[in-house]
Design a protein around this motif. Structure first.
Motif, PDB file in Angstrom:
ATOM      1  N   THR A   9     -10.620  21.930  14.214  1.00 35.35           N
ATOM      2  CA  THR A   9      -9.509  21.225  13.585  1.00 35.35           C
ATOM      3  C   THR A   9      -9.373  21.706  12.145  1.00 35.35           C
ATOM      4  O   THR A   9     -10.335  22.193  11.542  1.00 35.35           O
ATOM      5  CB  THR A   9      -9.724  19.698  13.583  1.00 35.35           C
ATOM      6  OG1 THR A   9     -10.965  19.403  12.941  1.00 35.35           O
ATOM      7  CG2 THR A   9      -9.717  19.139  14.994  1.00 35.35           C
ATOM      8  N   SER A  10      -8.177  21.548  11.625  1.00 33.11           N
ATOM      9  CA  SER A  10      -7.924  21.870  10.229  1.00 33.11           C
ATOM     10  C   SER A  10      -8.361  20.672   9.385  1.00 33.11           C
ATOM     11  O   SER A  10      -8.190  19.519   9.796  1.00 33.11           O
ATOM     12  CB  SER A  10      -6.434  22.135  10.028  1.00 33.11           C
ATOM     13  OG  SER A  10      -6.153  22.398   8.684  1.00 33.11           O
ATOM     14  N   ILE A  11      -8.901  20.929   8.217  1.00 38.31           N
ATOM     15  CA  ILE A  11      -9.284  19.861   7.293  1.00 38.31           C
ATOM     16  C   ILE A  11      -8.129  19.664   6.324  1.00 38.31           C
ATOM     17  O   ILE A  11      -7.790  20.568   5.556  1.00 38.31           O
ATOM     18  CB  ILE A  11     -10.599  20.184   6.556  1.00 38.31           C
ATOM     19  CG1 ILE A  11     -11.736  20.357   7.579  1.00 38.31           C
ATOM     20  CG2 ILE A  11     -10.915  19.093   5.536  1.00 38.31           C
ATOM     21  CD1 ILE A  11     -13.042  20.808   6.978  1.00 38.31           C
ATOM     22  N   GLU A  12      -7.509  18.503   6.402  1.00 43.29           N
ATOM     23  CA  GLU A  12      -6.313  18.175   5.618  1.00 43.29           C
ATOM     24  C   GLU A  12      -6.550  18.377   4.122  1.00 43.29           C
ATOM     25  O   GLU A  12      -7.560  17.943   3.568  1.00 43.29           O
ATOM     26  CB  GLU A  12      -5.922  16.722   5.875  1.00 43.29           C
ATOM     27  CG  GLU A  12      -4.568  16.332   5.363  1.00 43.29           C
ATOM     28  CD  GLU A  12      -3.431  16.841   6.230  1.00 43.29           C
ATOM     29  OE1 GLU A  12      -2.350  17.059   5.675  1.00 43.29           O
ATOM     30  OE2 GLU A  12      -3.625  17.002   7.442  1.00 43.29           O
ATOM     31  N   GLY A  13      -5.621  19.049   3.477  1.00 35.61           N
ATOM     32  CA  GLY A  13      -5.652  19.214   2.032  1.00 35.61           C
ATOM     33  C   GLY A  13      -6.613  20.276   1.533  1.00 35.61           C
ATOM     34  O   GLY A  13      -6.715  20.495   0.336  1.00 35.61           O
ATOM     35  N   ARG A  14      -7.320  20.919   2.437  1.00 31.63           N
ATOM     36  CA  ARG A  14      -8.258  21.964   2.043  1.00 31.63           C
ATOM     37  C   ARG A  14      -8.007  23.180   2.933  1.00 31.63           C
ATOM     38  O   ARG A  14      -7.565  23.046   4.059  1.00 31.63           O
ATOM     39  CB  ARG A  14      -9.698  21.495   2.215  1.00 31.63           C
ATOM     40  CG  ARG A  14     -10.024  20.353   1.295  1.00 31.63           C
ATOM     41  CD  ARG A  14     -11.318  19.656   1.552  1.00 31.63           C
ATOM     42  NE  ARG A  14     -12.442  20.469   1.942  1.00 31.63           N
ATOM     43  CZ  ARG A  14     -13.488  19.981   2.575  1.00 31.63           C
ATOM     44  NH1 ARG A  14     -13.534  18.708   2.894  1.00 31.63           N
ATOM     45  NH2 ARG A  14     -14.495  20.752   2.903  1.00 31.63           N
ATOM     46  N   CYS A  15      -8.284  24.311   2.430  1.00 33.24           N
ATOM     47  CA  CYS A  15      -8.137  25.548   3.197  1.00 33.24           C
ATOM     48  C   CYS A  15      -9.424  25.739   3.999  1.00 33.24           C
ATOM     49  O   CYS A  15     -10.202  26.660   3.750  1.00 33.24           O
ATOM     50  CB  CYS A  15      -7.891  26.702   2.242  1.00 33.24           C
ATOM     51  SG  CYS A  15      -6.731  27.893   2.867  1.00 33.24           S
ATOM     52  N   ALA A  16      -9.649  24.815   4.948  1.00 33.02           N
ATOM     53  CA  ALA A  16     -10.922  24.797   5.663  1.00 33.02           C
ATOM     54  C   ALA A  16     -10.708  24.310   7.094  1.00 33.02           C
ATOM     55  O   ALA A  16      -9.708  23.655   7.404  1.00 33.02           O
ATOM     56  CB  ALA A  16     -11.906  23.875   4.941  1.00 33.02           C
ATOM     57  N   TRP A  17     -11.661  24.648   7.940  1.00 37.25           N
ATOM     58  CA  TRP A  17     -11.669  24.198   9.330  1.00 37.25           C
ATOM     59  C   TRP A  17     -12.941  23.427   9.601  1.00 37.25           C
ATOM     60  O   TRP A  17     -13.972  23.648   8.976  1.00 37.25           O
ATOM     61  CB  TRP A  17     -11.606  25.390  10.291  1.00 37.25           C
ATOM     62  CG  TRP A  17     -10.266  26.064  10.363  1.00 37.25           C
ATOM     63  CD1 TRP A  17      -9.054  25.571   9.965  1.00 37.25           C
ATOM     64  CD2 TRP A  17     -10.019  27.375  10.869  1.00 37.25           C
ATOM     65  NE1 TRP A  17      -8.076  26.497  10.204  1.00 37.25           N
ATOM     66  CE2 TRP A  17      -8.632  27.605  10.757  1.00 37.25           C
ATOM     67  CE3 TRP A  17     -10.821  28.365  11.412  1.00 37.25           C
ATOM     68  CZ2 TRP A  17      -8.041  28.797  11.173  1.00 37.25           C
ATOM     69  CZ3 TRP A  17     -10.237  29.547  11.822  1.00 37.25           C
ATOM     70  CH2 TRP A  17      -8.857  29.751  11.704  1.00 37.25           C
ATOM     71  N   ASN A  18     -12.857  22.562  10.599  1.00 34.95           N
ATOM     72  CA  ASN A  18     -14.013  21.825  11.079  1.00 34.95           C
ATOM     73  C   ASN A  18     -14.309  22.305  12.492  1.00 34.95           C
ATOM     74  O   ASN A  18     -13.474  22.161  13.386  1.00 34.95           O
ATOM     75  CB  ASN A  18     -13.717  20.323  11.083  1.00 34.95           C
ATOM     76  CG  ASN A  18     -14.913  19.492  11.464  1.00 34.95           C
ATOM     77  OD1 ASN A  18     -15.827  19.954  12.135  1.00 34.95           O
ATOM     78  ND2 ASN A  18     -14.912  18.262  11.045  1.00 34.95           N
ATOM     79  N   LEU A  19     -15.471  22.898  12.679  1.00 31.87           N
ATOM     80  CA  LEU A  19     -15.926  23.308  14.005  1.00 31.87           C
ATOM     81  C   LEU A  19     -16.548  22.078  14.649  1.00 31.87           C
ATOM     82  O   LEU A  19     -17.614  21.631  14.256  1.00 31.87           O
ATOM     83  CB  LEU A  19     -16.938  24.449  13.905  1.00 31.87           C
ATOM     84  CG  LEU A  19     -17.606  24.902  15.199  1.00 31.87           C
ATOM     85  CD1 LEU A  19     -16.589  25.285  16.260  1.00 31.87           C
ATOM     86  CD2 LEU A  19     -18.537  26.073  14.915  1.00 31.87           C
ATOM     87  N   GLN A  20     -15.837  21.512  15.622  1.00 30.33           N
ATOM     88  CA  GLN A  20     -16.277  20.254  16.202  1.00 30.33           C
ATOM     89  C   GLN A  20     -17.297  20.431  17.309  1.00 30.33           C
ATOM     90  O   GLN A  20     -18.251  19.673  17.397  1.00 30.33           O
ATOM     91  CB  GLN A  20     -15.073  19.490  16.748  1.00 30.33           C
ATOM     92  CG  GLN A  20     -14.122  19.084  15.663  1.00 30.33           C
ATOM     93  CD  GLN A  20     -12.930  18.361  16.231  1.00 30.33           C
ATOM     94  OE1 GLN A  20     -12.408  18.708  17.279  1.00 30.33           O
ATOM     95  NE2 GLN A  20     -12.494  17.336  15.523  1.00 30.33           N
ATOM     96  N   TYR A  21     -17.081  21.411  18.187  1.00 33.14           N
ATOM     97  CA  TYR A  21     -17.926  21.496  19.366  1.00 33.14           C
ATOM     98  C   TYR A  21     -17.727  22.834  20.055  1.00 33.14           C
ATOM     99  O   TYR A  21     -16.620  23.358  20.085  1.00 33.14           O
ATOM    100  CB  TYR A  21     -17.543  20.359  20.323  1.00 33.14           C
ATOM    101  CG  TYR A  21     -18.476  20.192  21.492  1.00 33.14           C
ATOM    102  CD1 TYR A  21     -18.098  20.595  22.760  1.00 33.14           C
ATOM    103  CD2 TYR A  21     -19.733  19.632  21.330  1.00 33.14           C
ATOM    104  CE1 TYR A  21     -18.957  20.444  23.851  1.00 33.14           C
ATOM    105  CE2 TYR A  21     -20.588  19.464  22.399  1.00 33.14           C
ATOM    106  CZ  TYR A  21     -20.194  19.879  23.661  1.00 33.14           C
ATOM    107  OH  TYR A  21     -21.038  19.734  24.716  1.00 33.14           O
ATOM    108  N   ILE A  22     -18.803  23.367  20.603  1.00 35.77           N
ATOM    109  CA  ILE A  22     -18.740  24.563  21.443  1.00 35.77           C
ATOM    110  C   ILE A  22     -19.237  24.152  22.817  1.00 35.77           C
ATOM    111  O   ILE A  22     -20.320  23.583  22.948  1.00 35.77           O
ATOM    112  CB  ILE A  22     -19.613  25.703  20.883  1.00 35.77           C
ATOM    113  CG1 ILE A  22     -19.166  26.074  19.465  1.00 35.77           C
ATOM    114  CG2 ILE A  22     -19.553  26.912  21.819  1.00 35.77           C
ATOM    115  CD1 ILE A  22     -20.089  27.065  18.773  1.00 35.77           C
TER     116      ILE A  22
END
Length: 152
Positions: free
Chosen positions: A68-81
């Motif tokens: 998912t994208s992290i709102e307000g930041r140029c970052a992603w959240n790797l939730q699960y593989i």
């Protein structure tokens, strides 16, 4: 020729499912991995076309990496593989992680964060630690993972 037809058919199915193909990769087992994502999403999936001509199916046994994208930041959240059964420790997770990091660099993502999945056994925990660190992730004492794009 049968494998090429199967790969082509799987690419059509992926496209008809409103997804696009990132790349097609030959695996070390001689199978073919089709790495793809939803047209309006960050997730990365892998459809495996085995040398026998049989392929995995979306929502059943394709491999999945949820982002998912992290709102307000140029970052992603790797939730699960999600890699199950005989596909574990076969290099599929590495193919997907390489694709994730390639996409992150291309999209100017500054970092990726998440949490390492809980491991039932010490051996599994060590495999997870090895997996993330080989791709440049750091892991803190709460098993949070963090990757920084060195282009910034």
């Amino acid at each position: 020729m049968m494998i090429e037809n199967c790969i082509h058919r799987q690419m059509e199915l992926i496209s008809n499912d409103n997804c696009y193909v990132h790349r097609i990769v030959q695996t070390r087992q001689g199978d073919t991995a089709i790495l793809y994502s939803p047209n309006k999403g960050f997730d990365i999936h892998a459809r495996i076309v085995f040398a026998s001509g049989i392929a995995t199916k979306r929502h059943q046994n394709d491999l999945n990496m949820y982002i998912t994208s992290i709102e307000g930041r140029c970052a992603w959240n790797l939730q699960y593989i999600r890699i199950l059964g005989e596909k574990i420790n076969q290099g599929y997770g590495s193919l997907m992680m390489e694709q994730l990091l390639t996409r992150a660099v291309e999209a100017n993502i500054r970092h990726i964060e998440g949490r390492m999945q809980a491991a039932e056994h010490k051996e599994h925990l060590e495999r997870l630690r090895h997996f993330y660190t080989k791709f440049g992730f750091t892991i803190d004492e709460q098993n949070r993972i963090h990757w920084t794009n060195n282009n910034f």
